[in-house]
Design an enzyme around this catalytic site. Sequence first.
Site, PDB file in Angstrom:
ATOM      1  N   HIS A 134      26.738  -9.756 -14.555  1.00 31.53           N
ATOM      2  CA  HIS A 134      27.383  -9.825 -13.240  1.00 31.53           C
ATOM      3  C   HIS A 134      26.897  -8.658 -12.398  1.00 31.53           C
ATOM      4  O   HIS A 134      26.788  -7.543 -12.901  1.00 31.53           O
ATOM      5  CB  HIS A 134      28.903  -9.678 -13.370  1.00 31.53           C
ATOM      6  CG  HIS A 134      29.592 -10.838 -13.985  1.00 31.53           C
ATOM      7  ND1 HIS A 134      30.152 -11.843 -13.241  1.00 31.53           N
ATOM      8  CD2 HIS A 134      29.819 -11.150 -15.286  1.00 31.53           C
ATOM      9  CE1 HIS A 134      30.708 -12.723 -14.055  1.00 31.53           C
ATOM     10  NE2 HIS A 134      30.519 -12.327 -15.297  1.00 31.53           N
ATOM     11  N   HIS A 183      25.312 -13.202 -20.369  1.00 33.97           N
ATOM     12  CA  HIS A 183      25.194 -13.216 -18.912  1.00 33.97           C
ATOM     13  C   HIS A 183      25.442 -11.828 -18.338  1.00 33.97           C
ATOM     14  O   HIS A 183      25.967 -10.957 -19.023  1.00 33.97           O
ATOM     15  CB  HIS A 183      26.157 -14.227 -18.279  1.00 33.97           C
ATOM     16  CG  HIS A 183      27.600 -13.889 -18.427  1.00 33.97           C
ATOM     17  ND1 HIS A 183      28.301 -14.103 -19.588  1.00 33.97           N
ATOM     18  CD2 HIS A 183      28.483 -13.344 -17.558  1.00 33.97           C
ATOM     19  CE1 HIS A 183      29.558 -13.720 -19.429  1.00 33.97           C
ATOM     20  NE2 HIS A 183      29.690 -13.244 -18.192  1.00 33.97           N
ATOM     21  N   TYR A 185      37.163  -7.096 -12.168  1.00 34.67           N
ATOM     22  CA  TYR A 185      36.738  -8.230 -12.980  1.00 34.67           C
ATOM     23  C   TYR A 185      35.408  -7.937 -13.670  1.00 34.67           C
ATOM     24  O   TYR A 185      35.234  -8.177 -14.863  1.00 34.67           O
ATOM     25  CB  TYR A 185      36.612  -9.481 -12.100  1.00 34.67           C
ATOM     26  CG  TYR A 185      36.016 -10.674 -12.803  1.00 34.67           C
ATOM     27  CD1 TYR A 185      36.757 -11.405 -13.723  1.00 34.67           C
ATOM     28  CD2 TYR A 185      34.703 -11.032 -12.580  1.00 34.67           C
ATOM     29  CE1 TYR A 185      36.199 -12.483 -14.366  1.00 34.67           C
ATOM     30  CE2 TYR A 185      34.127 -12.115 -13.224  1.00 34.67           C
ATOM     31  CZ  TYR A 185      34.891 -12.847 -14.120  1.00 34.67           C
ATOM     32  OH  TYR A 185      34.319 -13.915 -14.773  1.00 34.67           O
ATOM     33  N   GLN A 238      34.381  -7.030 -18.119  1.00 35.77           N
ATOM     34  CA  GLN A 238      33.582  -7.915 -18.961  1.00 35.77           C
ATOM     35  C   GLN A 238      33.499  -7.322 -20.361  1.00 35.77           C
ATOM     36  O   GLN A 238      33.433  -6.104 -20.524  1.00 35.77           O
ATOM     37  CB  GLN A 238      32.179  -8.092 -18.380  1.00 35.77           C
ATOM     38  CG  GLN A 238      32.168  -8.861 -17.080  1.00 35.77           C
ATOM     39  CD  GLN A 238      32.547 -10.302 -17.281  1.00 35.77           C
ATOM     40  OE1 GLN A 238      31.871 -11.036 -17.974  1.00 35.77           O
ATOM     41  NE2 GLN A 238      33.657 -10.712 -16.678  1.00 35.77           N
TER      42      GLN A 238
END
Length: 142
Positions: free
Chosen positions: A70, A68, A134, A138
């Site tokens: 972000h 994924h 945040y 990752q």
Amino acid sequence: MSPRWEPNPSIRRGRTVVYTLHAHLVFTPKYRRHIFTDEMLTRCEEIMRKVCEDFETELVEFNGERDHVHLLVHYPPKVSVSKLVGSLKGVSARRLRQEFTGQVNRAIMHGHFWSPSYIAASCGGAPLEIIKEYIENQKRPD
């Protein structure tokens, strides 16, 4: 001069609007396949930065893991988040498939790169530094 008149880079001005709109977006590949490498994520970020420029939007932060990505975007009120997402996913899918053909074709089934769903979260509640931290933290693949 009054402190309220000091320039703040996160507050933007248009002809008829003053705004600071941020969204945290998360995209996953179809079937949540583990396809991303550091090289693919770097290229994906470049592609998405260009798409954001075209929308007069700023890609503030980008990172991802094997399955994924972000994004933290700062966008004007005239931009529809769904149209921005459609363009980000469409352009990146096309370019990543062209540039990483073997890697992508082995992992993706039925001709789709991204899952049709996504997460779009408003960033009004949490301080942006927390969200940036945040995303920065990752676990990027080797």
